[in-house]
Design a protein around this motif. Structure first.
Motif, PDB file in Angstrom:
ATOM      1  N   VAL A 121     -52.148  -6.083  71.153  1.00  0.00           N
ATOM      2  CA  VAL A 121     -51.120  -6.253  70.043  1.00  0.00           C
ATOM      3  C   VAL A 121     -50.883  -8.125  69.954  1.00  0.00           C
ATOM      4  N   VAL A 181     -44.764  -0.150  73.670  1.00  0.00           N
ATOM      5  CA  VAL A 181     -45.690  -0.439  72.689  1.00  0.00           C
ATOM      6  C   VAL A 181     -47.253  -0.896  73.317  1.00  0.00           C
ATOM      7  N   LEU A 216     -45.439  -1.195  64.706  1.00  0.00           N
ATOM      8  CA  LEU A 216     -46.052  -1.063  65.713  1.00  0.00           C
ATOM      9  C   LEU A 216     -45.416  -0.329  66.688  1.00  0.00           C
ATOM     10  N   ARG A 264     -54.065   1.355  60.543  1.00  0.00           N
ATOM     11  CA  ARG A 264     -54.036   0.209  61.097  1.00  0.00           C
ATOM     12  C   ARG A 264     -54.913  -0.876  60.392  1.00  0.00           C
TER      13      ARG A 264
END
Lengths: 120, 120
Positions: A51, A42, A70, B77
Motif C-alpha cells: 500500500v 488494508v 483499497l 488495480r
C-alpha cells in the motif's frame, strides 16, 4: 503543568505497525487513529508495504481516492474471502442485465400501444 | 537418452519467486506456467505471502474462485492504480441507476397509455 512540546499521536498505520509516526508519514493523512479497522483490513489484504509503495507512485491528489478504494476492496475481501468485491460486481451486472431486459420489454409494449393508439 | 525421472516444470508462482515447485505447492493448481502475468499481478498487488495465507484458510473447492477474483482485482488495480475494480462497481452502479430511471419512466408511460386505452 502540561509540556509545551507538541505531541503527535500516531496514525492508525503506525499504531498498528508499532512504529513512530514521523512527519511526512505516507499513511497518516489517510489512516486516522480513530479508524483502526480501516488500516487493519488494508494491511491484512494488501500488506502495508504494497500500500505504501502504491501510494508513493501516485500523485498526492490521487491518494485519498486510492486509499478509499483499497479500503473498500479490503473490507469486502475480509467479509467474503472467496469473492471479495467481485461479489458486488456480479450482483450489479445481474441487476443491470435484468433492468435492461425489463426496459426492452416495457419499450416493446410502449411501441405496440403507440401503434394501436395512432391507428385508431 | 532421456532420463526416466519425471520433470515437473515450476508453476508460474514458483517460477516468479525462483523457488522449487514442490508437491503440494499451494499455488500450482491455480497459477499455471502458461499464465505468468496472472501471478505477477496478484503478487504485485496482494503479495505472494498474503495470497498463500488466504488460500490456506479456504476450503480446497473455494480456492479456484478465490484466485480468479483476486486475479481480476489485481489486474484492475494494475490498469487503474487509483480506483482498481471500484471503477467497475461505480460504472455498473450508475448504469443500474440510469436503467432503473428509464424503466420507471417507461412504466409511467405504459400506465398512462393503459388508462387512455381502457377509458375509450
Amino acid at each position: 503543568m502540561a509540556s509545551s512540546s507538541s505531541y503527535n499521536p500516531p496514525c492508525a498505520a503506525c499504531k498498528f505497525l508499532r512504529r513512530k509516526c514521523i512527519a511526512g508519514c505516507i499513511f497518516s493523512a489517510y489512516f486516522p487513529a480513530e479508524e483502526p479497522q480501516k488500516f487493519a483490513n488494508v494491511h491484512k489484504i494488501f500488506g502495508a508495504s504494497n500500500v505504501g509503495k502504491l501510494l508513493k507512485e501516485l500523485l498526492p491528489h490521487q491518494r485519498e481516492d486510492a486509499v478509499n478504494s483499497l479500503a473498500y476492496e479490503a473490507e469486502a475481501r475480509v467479509r467474503d474471502p472467496v469473492y471479495g468485491c467481485i461479489g458486488a460486481i456480479s450482483f450489479l451486472q445481474s441487476q443491470a442485465d435484468r433492468l435492461q431486459k425489463e426496459l426492452d420489454d416495457a419499450n416493446a409494449d410502449l411501441f405496440r400501444f403507440n401503434d394501436i393508439y395512432t391507428s385508431n
